[in-house]
Design a protein around this motif. Sequence first.
Motif, PDB file in Angstrom:
ATOM      1  N   THR A  67       0.833  -1.205   0.000  1.00 34.12           N
ATOM      2  CA  THR A  67       0.000   0.000   0.000  1.00 34.12           C
ATOM      3  C   THR A  67       0.869   1.258   0.000  1.00 34.12           C
ATOM      4  N   GLY A  68       0.265   2.336  -0.487  1.00 30.71           N
ATOM      5  CA  GLY A  68       1.033   3.576  -0.626  1.00 30.71           C
ATOM      6  C   GLY A  68       2.118   3.407  -1.674  1.00 30.71           C
ATOM      7  N   ALA A  69       1.795   2.660  -2.737  1.00 27.54           N
ATOM      8  CA  ALA A  69       2.819   2.207  -3.686  1.00 27.54           C
ATOM      9  C   ALA A  69       3.074   3.191  -4.825  1.00 27.54           C
ATOM     10  N   ALA A  70       2.385   4.337  -4.793  1.00 29.74           N
ATOM     11  CA  ALA A  70       2.587   5.306  -5.882  1.00 29.74           C
ATOM     12  C   ALA A  70       3.730   6.262  -5.598  1.00 29.74           C
ATOM     13  N   SER A  71       4.322   6.162  -4.411  1.00 31.58           N
ATOM     14  CA  SER A  71       5.304   7.172  -4.020  1.00 31.58           C
ATOM     15  C   SER A  71       6.280   6.596  -2.997  1.00 31.58           C
ATOM     16  N   GLY A  72       7.441   7.194  -2.917  1.00 37.66           N
ATOM     17  CA  GLY A  72       8.375   6.971  -1.813  1.00 37.66           C
ATOM     18  C   GLY A  72       8.691   5.511  -1.505  1.00 37.66           C
ATOM     19  N   ILE A  73       8.523   5.154  -0.232  1.00 35.70           N
ATOM     20  CA  ILE A  73       8.930   3.836   0.263  1.00 35.70           C
ATOM     21  C   ILE A  73       8.109   2.715  -0.395  1.00 35.70           C
ATOM     22  N   GLY A  74       6.797   2.906  -0.502  1.00 36.33           N
ATOM     23  CA  GLY A  74       5.935   1.875  -1.092  1.00 36.33           C
ATOM     24  C   GLY A  74       6.291   1.623  -2.547  1.00 36.33           C
ATOM     25  N   GLY A  84       2.051 -20.594   9.948  1.00 37.73           N
ATOM     26  CA  GLY A  84       3.070 -20.138   8.996  1.00 37.73           C
ATOM     27  C   GLY A  84       3.128 -18.636   8.797  1.00 37.73           C
ATOM     28  N   ILE A  85       2.240 -17.912   9.481  1.00 30.95           N
ATOM     29  CA  ILE A  85       2.235 -16.452   9.287  1.00 30.95           C
ATOM     30  C   ILE A  85       3.297 -15.819  10.174  1.00 30.95           C
ATOM     31  N   ARG A  86       4.083 -14.933   9.597  1.00 31.95           N
ATOM     32  CA  ARG A  86       5.095 -14.178  10.342  1.00 31.95           C
ATOM     33  C   ARG A  86       4.797 -12.697  10.124  1.00 31.95           C
ATOM     34  N   ALA A  87       4.853 -11.923  11.210  1.00 29.93           N
ATOM     35  CA  ALA A  87       4.527 -10.490  11.121  1.00 29.93           C
ATOM     36  C   ALA A  87       5.634  -9.684  11.782  1.00 29.93           C
ATOM     37  N   ASN A  88       6.133  -8.704  11.068  1.00 27.16           N
ATOM     38  CA  ASN A  88       7.194  -7.851  11.595  1.00 27.16           C
ATOM     39  C   ASN A  88       6.988  -6.427  11.100  1.00 27.16           C
ATOM     40  N   ALA A  89       7.738  -5.507  11.706  1.00 26.56           N
ATOM     41  CA  ALA A  89       7.671  -4.103  11.282  1.00 26.56           C
ATOM     42  C   ALA A  89       9.074  -3.603  11.001  1.00 26.56           C
ATOM     43  N   ILE A  90       9.155  -2.668  10.071  1.00 28.21           N
ATOM     44  CA  ILE A  90      10.404  -1.925   9.868  1.00 28.21           C
ATOM     45  C   ILE A  90      10.164  -0.524  10.427  1.00 28.21           C
ATOM     46  N   CYS A  91      11.098  -0.059  11.238  1.00 32.21           N
ATOM     47  CA  CYS A  91      10.963   1.272  11.843  1.00 32.21           C
ATOM     48  C   CYS A  91      12.066   2.189  11.305  1.00 32.21           C
ATOM     49  N   PRO A  92      11.786   2.870  10.192  1.00 35.66           N
ATOM     50  CA  PRO A  92      12.831   3.716   9.615  1.00 35.66           C
ATOM     51  C   PRO A  92      12.952   5.056  10.343  1.00 35.66           C
ATOM     52  N   GLY A  93      14.173   5.594  10.327  1.00 32.97           N
ATOM     53  CA  GLY A  93      14.358   7.005  10.655  1.00 32.97           C
ATOM     54  C   GLY A  93      13.919   7.818   9.449  1.00 32.97           C
ATOM     55  N   TYR A  94      14.498   8.984   9.256  1.00 38.04           N
ATOM     56  CA  TYR A  94      14.053   9.821   8.141  1.00 38.04           C
ATOM     57  C   TYR A  94      14.554   9.299   6.796  1.00 38.04           C
ATOM     58  N   VAL A  95      13.605   9.187   5.861  1.00 37.70           N
ATOM     59  CA  VAL A  95      13.890   8.766   4.493  1.00 37.70           C
ATOM     60  C   VAL A  95      13.453   9.931   3.616  1.00 37.70           C
ATOM     61  N   ALA A 129      13.905  -1.297   0.930  1.00 37.72           N
ATOM     62  CA  ALA A 129      13.266  -2.291   0.063  1.00 37.72           C
ATOM     63  C   ALA A 129      13.938  -3.656   0.247  1.00 37.72           C
ATOM     64  N   GLU A 130      15.248  -3.646   0.433  1.00 42.03           N
ATOM     65  CA  GLU A 130      15.984  -4.896   0.627  1.00 42.03           C
ATOM     66  C   GLU A 130      15.534  -5.583   1.923  1.00 42.03           C
ATOM     67  N   MET A 131      15.351  -4.784   2.975  1.00 41.52           N
ATOM     68  CA  MET A 131      14.889  -5.345   4.253  1.00 41.52           C
ATOM     69  C   MET A 131      13.482  -5.926   4.096  1.00 41.52           C
ATOM     70  N   ALA A 132      12.638  -5.243   3.329  1.00 41.74           N
ATOM     71  CA  ALA A 132      11.274  -5.757   3.109  1.00 41.74           C
ATOM     72  C   ALA A 132      11.315  -7.090   2.371  1.00 41.74           C
ATOM     73  N   VAL A 133      12.227  -7.222   1.413  1.00 46.25           N
ATOM     74  CA  VAL A 133      12.367  -8.508   0.693  1.00 46.25           C
ATOM     75  C   VAL A 133      12.750  -9.606   1.684  1.00 46.25           C
ATOM     76  N   PHE A 134      13.705  -9.298   2.561  1.00 44.56           N
ATOM     77  CA  PHE A 134      14.145 -10.313   3.534  1.00 44.56           C
ATOM     78  C   PHE A 134      13.005 -10.698   4.480  1.00 44.56           C
TER      79      PHE A 134
END
Length: 253
Positions: free
Chosen positions: A16-23, A170-181, A225-230
């Motif tokens: 989601t939010g895939a039209a811009s920035g991080i997404g 089999g479901i795994r849930a995690n978050a990425i907490c970025p500083g300023y991007v 994006a690399e962390m999201a892939v992992f």
Amino acid sequence: MAPAGQGSGRRAAIVTGAASGIGEAISRRFVKEGIDVLSVDLRPGPDTPGVPFAADLTTREGNKAAVEAAVERFGRLDIIVPNAGFQHVAPIPEFDEDRWDALLAILLTSPFLLTKYGWQHLVDSGAGRVCVIASAHALSASPFKSGYISGKHGVLGLVKTIALEGADCGIRANAICPGYVRTPLVQAQIADQAKAHGMTEDRVVSEVMLVRQPVKQMVELDDLAEMAVFLTGPNSNSLTGMSVSMDMGWSAL
Ligand SMILES: NC(=O)c1ccc[n+]([C@@H]2O[C@H](COP(=O)([O-])OP(=O)(O)OC[C@H]3O[C@@H](n4cnc5c(N)ncnc54)[C@H](O)[C@@H]3O)[C@@H](O)[C@H]2O)c1
């Protein structure tokens, strides 16, 4: 539809939010990885990677439509990346109540609804993954961002709950907490913060934004994006209910 089974076939994702920035960066990287991506945003543009899908994720209908569209298009749903968000900067006495509602809807309720509506498909995947793009502001606060910080803190609770309820299927849930991007969201904040603090935009960057990052750099989109892939891939099976801080040392203070 028959369960896809762990690791079999081409995986399918909602970002989601895939039209811009991080997404956008995550969608692009997922496509490169060979993942089918439904790229959801209010108004996806011609450059939006993956399969663009327009939805307002502050509504129940928008979240339901996104899950239905992914399953209809790809026949499965293995990965959900709730990332859409915005910022509103104002002191609490002046904080617009509609903005508060919208912030909680996009930052907290949308990740819940996408997971709820997508749950059975994540189970059928055998390796379902939810990777929320939270924020350093999910772990600590700053003044004038009450709605954003409340939504971001809340979504870490949701991530932990998904981890517990999905542990046996089999479901795994995690978050990425970025500083300023450096994305359009942050560019807009620089101007808003300058107004709220009564400072120039240059001073806001050096004295307000990056002041809490020991490494005085913004986080790179490609690294995120690399962390999201992992975190959405097969090698993250042992990680669940956690948040990864990619914040240039902010949370080490
Ligand atoms: N940029 C940063 O420094 C930073 C740092 C930490 C966390 N984050 C988080 O990362 C996420 C993405 O931020 P970004 O910097 O890429 O922002 P961005 O503004 O570049 O992109 C956000 C996208 O979300 C979409 N969106 C907003 N409301 C929506 C709605 N109701 N329905 C559907 N789509 C909607 C917007 O249209 C936009 O395309 C946000 O959740 C943000 O809080 C950003």
